[in-house]
Design an enzyme around this catalytic site. Structure first.
Site, short mmCIF file in Angstrom:
data_model
loop_
_atom_site.label_atom_id
_atom_site.label_comp_id
_atom_site.label_asym_id
_atom_site.label_seq_id
_atom_site.Cartn_x
_atom_site.Cartn_y
_atom_site.Cartn_z
N ASP A 105 2.94 4.70 -2.76
CA ASP A 105 2.94 3.24 -2.56
C ASP A 105 3.65 2.81 -1.28
OD1 ASP A 105 1.75 3.22 -5.01
OD2 ASP A 105 3.18 1.85 -5.96
N HIS A 250 6.49 7.24 -3.14
CA HIS A 250 6.40 6.26 -2.05
C HIS A 250 6.37 6.97 -0.71
CE1 HIS A 250 8.03 3.99 -5.48
NE2 HIS A 250 7.52 2.91 -4.91
#
Length: 290
Positions: A105, A250
């Site tokens: 992400d 991430h």
């Protein structure tokens, strides 16, 4: 020829002419009566025809002669097919055998995303990247690389806000603007959406469906954004691995060097353990009508 015969012959001709005139008049009257009956909405009465000779086509039903209202003109309307709005996101995916999904992400980020892409390419693995529109605007080349290497790109809004505190119009703007830039840089519009912070509400599901996206959350959260250490991240992935799980990591939003190193450690171990790292297909379902 006798006198009686001379009187009978002209009389016979006159009778024949009179009978023909009567017959013609009757046919004309019948035709007029048929038109009147048609305009009145009744089945017209037609004179009997001899059994021999060509038969006339069957008369149309009276309703065919009536003018139809404009609203009913033309072919019947077909109800549109609209996506079925989910009430919760997908937490895992279905797949054959020991398959799982790796997701990243907040990117793309020029400092960390290239290293993650390098590791995925080394092991010939595809992953999902839920990107933010403002990050895409600064790293369009990375989006082209994701497309070339077969990764799936999802929508993570433009500026990563907490959507549950925004108006419906603001939520749509965050989503739609990101869809547009993904289409421009990646080559197609996203089929998946993930709410920042995992904060979902009814509007996010509805608007995501209107934009053609399915909501995807996660099963295993590495919490790598807290920088817990590379070994901790690796342990969380290996401990949580199971068929169908979705792993959250991430590649932007802070120092993601631990995430880069952790991927290099756990990815080969997952593959050696028999796991197949894949990307999901959209699961769009539809309903009829508005």
């Amino acid at each position: 020829m006798t006198k009686d015969q001379s009187l009978t012959r002209p009389l016979t001709r006159r009778r024949a002419l009179l009978a023909g005139a009567i017959a013609s008049g009757a046919a004309g009257i019948a035709g007029i009566a048929g038109v009147i009956a048609t305009l009145a909405g009744e089945e017209p009465v037609r004179p009997a025809l001899p059994a021999t000779g060509p038969q006339p086509q069957r008369a149309l039903k009276p309703s065919a002669y009536r003018l139809q209202p404009l609203t009913g003109y033309g072919p019947p309307r077909v109800a549109p097919r609209r996506p079925l709005v989910r009430r919760e996101p997908f937490l895992r995916v279905s797949g054959r055998g020991r398959s799982l999904v790796l997701t990243f992400d907040d990117g793309p980020d020029a400092r960390y995303t290239p290293h993650i892409l390098d590791t995925l390419r080394e092991y010939d693995v595809r992953a999902m990247f839920f990107v933010c529109g403002e990050m895409v605007a600064e790293n369009k080349d990375l989006m082209a690389r994701m497309a070339d290497e077969g990764h799936v790109v999802g929508n993570h809004t433009w500026s990563h806000p907490l959507l549950t505190r925004l108006s419906r119009a603001r939520i749509r703007a965050e989503m739609e603007r990101t869809c547009d830039i993904i289409d421009e840089t990646y080559g197609e519009r996203p089929a998946w959406f993930r709410a920042p912070y995992g904060a979902w509400n009814r509007a996010t599901f509805q608007l995501g469906a209107e934009l053609g996206m399915e909501p995807l959350a996660w099963t295993v959260d590495t919490l790598d954004w807290m920088s817990p250490g590379t070994r901790t991240i690796v342990h969380r992935v290996e401990h949580g691995a199971a068929p169908g799980v979705v792993v959250l990591s991430h590649d932007a939003g802070g120092d993601r060097s631990q995430s880069v190193l952790a991927l290099r450690a756990y990815l080969p171990q997952l593959l050696d353990s028999g796991y197949f790292v894949t990307v999901p297909e959209p699961k769009r379902t539809w309903r009829e009508g508005k």
